[in-house]
Enzyme design. Structure first.
Site, PDB file in Angstrom:
ATOM      1  N   SER A 156     -38.898  12.259   0.259  1.00 24.26           N
ATOM      2  CA  SER A 156     -37.579  11.873  -0.244  1.00 24.26           C
ATOM      3  C   SER A 156     -37.146  10.521   0.319  1.00 24.26           C
ATOM      4  O   SER A 156     -37.877   9.551   0.206  1.00 24.26           O
ATOM      5  CB  SER A 156     -36.578  12.985   0.068  1.00 24.26           C
ATOM      6  N   ASP A 212     -39.631  17.232 -10.767  1.00 24.92           N
ATOM      7  CA  ASP A 212     -38.510  16.696  -9.989  1.00 24.92           C
ATOM      8  C   ASP A 212     -37.844  15.573 -10.768  1.00 24.92           C
ATOM      9  O   ASP A 212     -38.500  14.607 -11.151  1.00 24.92           O
ATOM     10  CB  ASP A 212     -39.019  16.160  -8.648  1.00 24.92           C
ATOM     11  N   HIS A 216     -38.910  18.503  -5.907  1.00 28.98           N
ATOM     12  CA  HIS A 216     -38.642  17.324  -5.091  1.00 28.98           C
ATOM     13  C   HIS A 216     -39.301  17.395  -3.713  1.00 28.98           C
ATOM     14  O   HIS A 216     -39.621  16.372  -3.129  1.00 28.98           O
ATOM     15  CB  HIS A 216     -37.133  17.150  -4.936  1.00 28.98           C
TER      16      HIS A 216
END
Length: 718
Positions: free
Chosen positions: A461, A643, A696
């Site tokens: 991320s 995602d 994600h």
């Protein structure tokens, strides 16, 4: 409306209103095999009603899927004509339902290519080349067009292991009970039992019953069912769109070729769009399915202090089956920043296995999140919180099976990391790179036995902004001055933030490819917004309105895994409920004592502290990737292909901008003969890989992600 998992069309029929469904379930996905075209005359239906006059006044629908999409519109037209001309009894025809219908073979087949591209099954390069060379005709290619034929071969090879009826699955042996299509054989075992034939009153007419008899002789004289459309209601099987001709089109998120893959949602859709509206005449243009079951959960745990070896943790039964160490290391001026970490030794060969530092994104998310939700040896047992310490259990997919991992809370204010100087400067991306470099050299000073272990910087991320800068900082420090030397080999990034303009703007083509927005909205946005969807010129009112439509369309989707919908995080039925378990756990006083957390340094522990102050001064990490590539460091960039927070589309875009040649073309990578994703390798030692059905973070596909990592870190082909 309250729905239950065991809801069926029959229960709806009995409870609300009887609907006769002429179900032509000719459900094969292969047009190559001979398939049944039922030119059903009116007489059988009329004769049935003659024998069941109590259903004369019931609204009547023709329903089916797959190849019946060719026949059902013609049946509707036949019934309609019969009602208007002559035939008795009259049939109270209202419309029809079609699931994934065959309509026009050329159109159906050719649209597989853009679908495969949108769903991350083929590469951008292959898709663009096919569009250019084949000009939209991929399955009846001119034999002279050798370039197109070669590209079609590449396409077929790329998707050869995918189960076409549900691309989230791979092909498997249908005779094996472990195969998801094994249940089809059960119907044949059942139907061919003599006792079943007697119960069904079948005798002497059928030798052997087959679920699909591909030897049926049938003249496929309807080339396209498109002309067979009149003013009847229709539902073409989430999201839905309604047209002026009373046709409703709806996608089934995560669904496959037939209703069996999403039976609950299909039942709810049917009830809402047909049964309810028959009584209320309510116009239904938009519906969202409420998710009924949480995703499976994964968890990791992390801690290490050079002086604190942890053998027991509250919530875990018995001694820990691995070596955990927790502690602080001071960095910065006068060591005012105290960085908290969890260190877990490799369970295989810690003296030689790689050493990793793991950074969770945010900024402000504790690396403990990585430890218990993504790639560590511990996870929380998902159960409603009753005030006691949440239960921890062991995992089977931990990266610590093959690597030593330092889970680090950074920047200051994240997790249990704190500052001794409340007036210190606000942390920044570039400052974090320097702090992590300093932390690692001091940690190695206290753990000299790891000097020679191959070292990798890993995370996901938002850490995609910082990690490439950390790699560059370590590399420069090794070259210029700093001791101890770090045996830096490369880095691993999962769904990384790289450049917000790229990451955000590619959500639109991603949403289109994943069937979350309509063709019309997508084309309008491309035309009116010029590729800039999130920093729109205030004067461009048309684009602003389209962006509103886009946001409305995806508002109920959980962006980190689009197969799910948003839910109440405080409810144990919500798939993100397990996040709250880490907060209940870490805020327990006995846990803090066990972890050797310095008392009074951290108030309320948050898994992600969104109030952390951080100057996001790295606008794009692409230059750092370029520099690290030039220096020869290995990298693995992986993307969960479902995602929408950081879409794989954007990740591919910035990787392509590095302009490195391709060493290994796009191909599937496999786990147990199942397609687990797709991968491509570049000349700069960078490997890109998707995780099929992933989100994600690693938590959505922990087993596949673990196998992917283990192969890559050991130098094996994916």
């Amino acid at each position: 409306m309250d729905t239950k998992i065991n809801m069926t069309f029959t229960k709806i029929q009995n409870r609300m209103i009887t609907i006769i469904l002429l179900c032509l379930l000719v459900s094969s996905s292969s047009e190559a095999a001979p398939q049944t075209q039922l030119a059903i005359p009116l007489e059988p239906t009329g004769e049935w009603l003659d024998k069941h006059p109590e259903y004369f006044s019931n609204p009547f629908y023709v329903a089916g899927n797959s190849y019946s999409g060719k026949v059902i519109p013609a049946i509707v037209q036949e019934i309609s004509n019969g009602n208007g001309i002559c035939c008795k009894p009259q049939i109270y025809l209202q419309g029809y339902l079609l699931g994934n219908p065959t309509t026009n073979v050329d159109h159906d087949r050719n649209s597989r290519i853009p679908l495969a591209h949108g769903m991350a099954l083929i590469s951008n390069e292959l898709y663009e080349s096919m569009k250019k060379s084949c000009r939209g005709n991929y399955f009846n290619t001119d034999p002279q067009n050798t370039e197109c034929l070669k590209l079609v071969e590449d396409f077929n090879r790329s998707v050869s292991e995918i189960y076409e009826e549900l691309i989230l699955e791979s092909n498997c042996d249908a005779t094996s009970p472990d195969c998801y299509t094994y249940r089809y054989t059960l119907s044949e075992y059942c139907a061919n039992k003599e006792s079943v034939s007697r119960a069904l009153r079948v005798k002497g007419t059928t030798a052997r019953w087959e679920r699909c008899n591909y030897n049926v002789q049938c003249n496929k004289n309807i080339k396209s069912s498109i002309p067979h459309i009149e003013g009847y209601r229709s539902l073409i099987f989430g999201y839905t769109k309604t047209y002026a001709n009373k046709m409703t089109f709806a996608t089934m998120k995560g669904g496959g070729h037939t209703l069996e893959y999403k039976p609950v949602e299909s039942s709810i859709l049917f009830e809402r769009c047909f049964v309810i509206t028959l009584n209320t005449q309510t116009k239904m243009e938009f519906w969202i399915l409420k998710l009924l079951l949480p995703q499976f959960l994964l968890v990791l745990i992390q801690h290490a202090d050079a002086s604190s070896i942890i053998k027991y943790l509250p919530g875990f039964e018995g001694p820990l089956p691995f070596q955990l160490e927790t502690g602080y290391i001071g960095v910065g001026e006068a060591e005012e920043d105290q960085m908290f970490y969890y260190f877990i030794k490799s369970e295989r060969n810690p003296e030689e296995d790689p050493l990793l530092v793991w950074l969770t994104g945010g900024p402000g998310c504790s690396s403990f999140s990585g430890l218990v939700y993504e790639n560590g040896p511990l996870a929380f047992k998902v159960e409603a919180y009753d005030g006691s310490i949440p239960t921890l259990v062991s995992t089977t997919y931990s990266w610590t099976k093959v690597a030593n991992i330092i889970y680090l809370d950074q920047p200051v204010g994240t997790g249990f990391s704190y500052s001794r100087n409340p007036l210190a400067d606000i942390p920044s991306d570039t400052g974090s790179a320097k702090r992590v470099d300093e932390f690692l050299r001091k940690w190695l000073d206290k753990h000299p036995e790891y000097f020679s272990n191959p070292f990798y910087v890993t995370g996901n991320s938002y850490s995609g902004k910082v990690i490439p800068a950390i790699v560059q900082e370590i590399s420069n420090g090794n070259y210029i001055c700093c001791e101890p030397q770090i045996n830096l080999q490369g880095y691993v990034l999962g769904n990384p933030v790289t450049n917000f303009d790229i990451d955000n703007n590619t959500r639109i083509p991603f949403a289109h490819g994943m069937a979350l927005i309509s063709d019309e909205l997508y084309e309008s946005m491309k035309k009116r917004c010029g590729g800039n969807y999130f920093n729109v010129d205030p004067q461009n009112t048309e684009c602003l309105e389209l962006v509103k439509d886009y946001k409305k369309s995806v508002s109920r989707i959980y962006e980190e895994l689009i197969l799910q919908s948003n839910c109440d995080k405080t409810s144990p039925d919500c798939y993100t409920y397990w996040y709250s378990l880490s907060e209940y756990w870490a805020n327990n006083e006995s846990v803090r004592r066990a972890l050797r957390v310095v008392k009074g340094t951290t108030g309320e522990w948050d898994r992600c502290n969104w109030n952390v102050q951080c100057n996001q001064d790295i606008k794009s990490s692409i230059p750092y990737h370029m520099n690290n590539s030039i220096k020869g460091y290995r990298s693995l960039i992986l993307s969960g292909d479902h995602d929408m927070t950081i879409p794989f589309v954007g990740t591919q875009d910035w990787i392509r901008s590095l302009n490195f040649s391709i060493v290994e073309k796009w191909r599937p990578w496999m786990v147990n003969d199942q397609v687990a994703g797709y991968t491509k390798t570049y000349a700069n030692k960078m490997t890109f890989a998707t995780v099929k059905g992933g989100g994600h973070t690693l938590e959505y596909k922990p087993v596949e992600s673990s196998i992917l990592f283990e192969r890559w870190i050991s130098g094996q082909p994916l």
